[in-house]
Design an enzyme around this catalytic site. Structure first.
Site, PDB file in Angstrom:
ATOM      1  N   GLU A 149       0.832  -1.217   0.000  1.00 54.41           N
ATOM      2  CA  GLU A 149       0.000   0.000   0.000  1.00 54.41           C
ATOM      3  C   GLU A 149       0.862   1.262   0.000  1.00 54.41           C
ATOM      4  OE1 GLU A 149      -3.383  -0.056   2.632  1.00 54.41           O
ATOM      5  OE2 GLU A 149      -3.480   2.129   2.697  1.00 54.41           O
TER       6      GLU A 149
ATOM      7  N   LYS B 113      -7.993  -0.532  11.162  1.00 52.26           N
ATOM      8  CA  LYS B 113      -7.311  -0.965   9.930  1.00 52.26           C
ATOM      9  C   LYS B 113      -6.089  -0.083   9.697  1.00 52.26           C
ATOM     10  CE  LYS B 113      -6.604  -1.389   5.275  1.00 52.26           C
ATOM     11  NZ  LYS B 113      -5.752  -0.588   4.389  1.00 52.26           N
TER      12      LYS B 113
ATOM     13  N   ASP C 121       3.740 -14.111  12.135  1.00 53.57           N
ATOM     14  CA  ASP C 121       2.426 -14.588  11.692  1.00 53.57           C
ATOM     15  C   ASP C 121       1.426 -13.434  11.720  1.00 53.57           C
ATOM     16  OD1 ASP C 121      -0.096 -15.746  11.527  1.00 53.57           O
ATOM     17  OD2 ASP C 121       0.466 -17.521  12.675  1.00 53.57           O
TER      18      ASP C 121
ATOM     19  N   HIS D 253      -2.036  10.696  -0.710  1.00 55.96           N
ATOM     20  CA  HIS D 253      -2.097   9.416  -1.387  1.00 55.96           C
ATOM     21  C   HIS D 253      -1.904   9.618  -2.882  1.00 55.96           C
ATOM     22  CE1 HIS D 253      -3.158   5.239  -1.716  1.00 55.96           C
ATOM     23  NE2 HIS D 253      -3.966   5.541  -2.715  1.00 55.96           N
TER      24      HIS D 253
HETATM   25  C1  MEV Z   1      -6.278   3.243   4.675  1.00 59.29           C
HETATM   26  O1  MEV Z   1      -5.502   2.122   4.349  1.00 59.29           O
HETATM   27  C2  MEV Z   1      -6.355   3.444   6.175  1.00 59.29           C
HETATM   28  C3  MEV Z   1      -7.274   4.576   6.629  1.00 59.29           C
HETATM   29  O2  MEV Z   1      -8.589   4.382   6.110  1.00 59.29           O
HETATM   30  C4  MEV Z   1      -7.280   4.558   8.138  1.00 59.29           C
HETATM   31  C5  MEV Z   1      -8.268   5.511   8.775  1.00 59.29           C
HETATM   32  O3  MEV Z   1      -9.281   5.864   8.134  1.00 59.29           O
HETATM   33  O4  MEV Z   1      -8.023   5.867   9.939  1.00 59.29           O
HETATM   34  C6  MEV Z   1      -6.821   5.911   6.105  1.00 59.29           C
END
Ligand code: MEV
Length: 435
Positions: free
Chosen positions: A83, A261, A277, A375
């Site tokens: 990513e 995430k 792992d 990004h």
């Molecule tokens: C993207 O990989 C992760 C985000 O969505 C985390 C978040 O929203 O805090 C940017």
């Protein structure tokens, strides 16, 4: 450990220059980094010994995050991820924590849990009592499976038993808690669980069914804390915005999943780079995110007394330095050498710090300019490179793609031709959206 993890301009260097800097900062012999070459890393023969039915391997980029100070020590942090933005974001966030001492951690030590399920028990509460009366015998039986672990100061720390009502009846669930030292510990505790199961079945007058570790590794917690500078974050409004973002993630499972995430973007990248792992750690972390029966945020962001932002994160981190791919995979060995960690606890300290940094970076971007700007500039670099731009041309082409709000391959080719004086100078197309 790195001499310093502060390497201004690291991102603008070539791969070769970055390798030179990493070797200079960590004193790892230059040749060792060759294990990170696509051609020299994991061989087909090695892969064939690692899993079944091998037909090949898959390459994942390994980047090095800069600026990390963890418990007063500078670390360059290898991260394996597909990513874009992840490595840059972690490095930026770590820079904003540096002036306030970087990341501080504490941990519970490397204690894992193995579960043994007893079914068909007629007197479950009495069975539980009989098992607990035999704690010393069970612990000794389990310890006898791993004299090496004992010699390293590890081994069984406790035996517990619970009666659990399930839709298939009332089961007695026994927990062995085991200090696994620098191992991830799955093999050690699974072997112990299988070894003590027959005796537990005897004591419980039932049948032993499952004998396996629990990935809810809540006796193996690492906590990270860092203060992020309000000015560097963008001012008091951004600090307040991050606090509000954090509050939403605590209150709303839909936001919590995305928030967490973002944490796992950093955590998994280091776990993967070091050959650990990823699924075990992810299962542990997400189970830890459930509080009072509701899925919530793993971290907290607050404003401190001076107006700076203070972030805290607590994660169960079942990672090791011995056994498995951490030793077998040549690239994982180099990643661990770059990190310079000597124990599994030190590795967990770095991973929790990276998780917190990653989380802060995402929340900061979301509370300020939004996630797409940064990004898209990184994405533009990728498009520029795939359109054929050389190392000296990528920055200029990418900047033009962003300015034109056209991050597309055909536009990159046009811009490149213009830059090289090959005619067809790129004209910004009116009203085109980012793609
Ligand atoms: C993207 O990989 C992760 C985000 O969505 C985390 C978040 O929203 O805090 C940017």
């Amino acid at each position: 450990m790195a001499a310093t993890s502060r390497v201004p301009g690291f991102k603008d260097r070539t791969v070769e220059e970055r390798r030179r800097i990493v070797t200079e900062h960590t004193r790892i012999p230059r040749g060792d980094l060759a294990a990170l070459d696509p051609a020299a890393g994991l061989s087909l023969a090695q892969a064939d010994h690692m899993i079944e039915n091998v037909v090949g391997t898959i390459g994942i980029p390994v980047g090095v995050a800069t600026n990390f100070t963890v418990n007063g020590r500078d670390r360059l942090v290898p991260m394996a991820t597909e990513e874009p933005s992840v490595v840059a974001a972690a490095s930026n966030a770590a820079r904003m924590a540096r002036d306030h001492g970087g990341f501080r951690t504490s941990s519970t030590g490397s204690v894992m849990i193995a579960q043994i399920q007893l079914v068909d028990v007629v007197d479950p509460y009495a069975a539980r009592a009989r098992i607990l009366e035999s704690t010393a015998e069970i612990a000794a039986l389990a310890d006898a499976q791993d004299p090496m672990l004992r010699s390293l100061g590890g081994g069984v720390r406790g035996v517990d038993a619970r009666v659990v009502d399930t839709r298939a009846g009332r089961h007695v669930i026994v927990h062995l808690t085991v200090d696994v030292r620098d191992a991830m510990g799955a093999n050690a505790v699974n072997t112990m669980a299988e070894a003590v199961a027959p005796r537990l079945a005897e004591l419980g007058a039932g049948r032993a069914l499952l004998r396996i570790l629990s990935n809810k590794a809540d006796l193996r917690l690492t906590r990270a804390r860092a203060v992020f500078d309000a000015q560097q974050l963008g001012g008091p409004a951004v600090v307040d915005g991050i606090v509000q973002a954090s509050a939403l993630a605590e209150a709303d499972p839909y936001r919590a999943a995305t928030h967490n995430k973002g944490i796992m973007n950093g955590v998994t990248a280091v776990v993967l780079a070091t050959g650990n792992d990823t699924r075990a750690v992810e299962a542990g972390c997400h189970s830890h995110a459930v509080q009072n029966g509701r899925y919530s945020a793993l971290s907290r962001f607050e404003k401190d007394a001076t107006g700076n932002l203070v972030g805290t994160l607590e994660l169960p981190l079942a990672v090791g330095l011995v056994g498995g791919a951490t030793r077998a995979h040549p690239a994982a060995r180099v990643a661990i050498a770059i990190l310079g960690v000597a124990t599994a606890t030190e590795l967990a300290d770095v991973i929790a710090s990276v998780g917190l940094a990653q989380n802060l970076a995402a929340c900061r971007a979301l509370a300020a300019e939004g996630i797409q700007r940064g990004h898209m500039s990184l994405h533009a670099r990728t498009i520029a490179a795939s359109a054929g731009a050389g190392p000296d041309e990528i920055a200029a082409v990418a900047a033009r793609l962003v300015a034109d709000r056209q991050i597309r391959a055909e536009h990159a080719e046009r811009v490149l031709r213009g830059l090289r004086g090959e005619g067809d100078p790129a004209a910004p197309a009116a009203g085109t959206a980012l793609s």
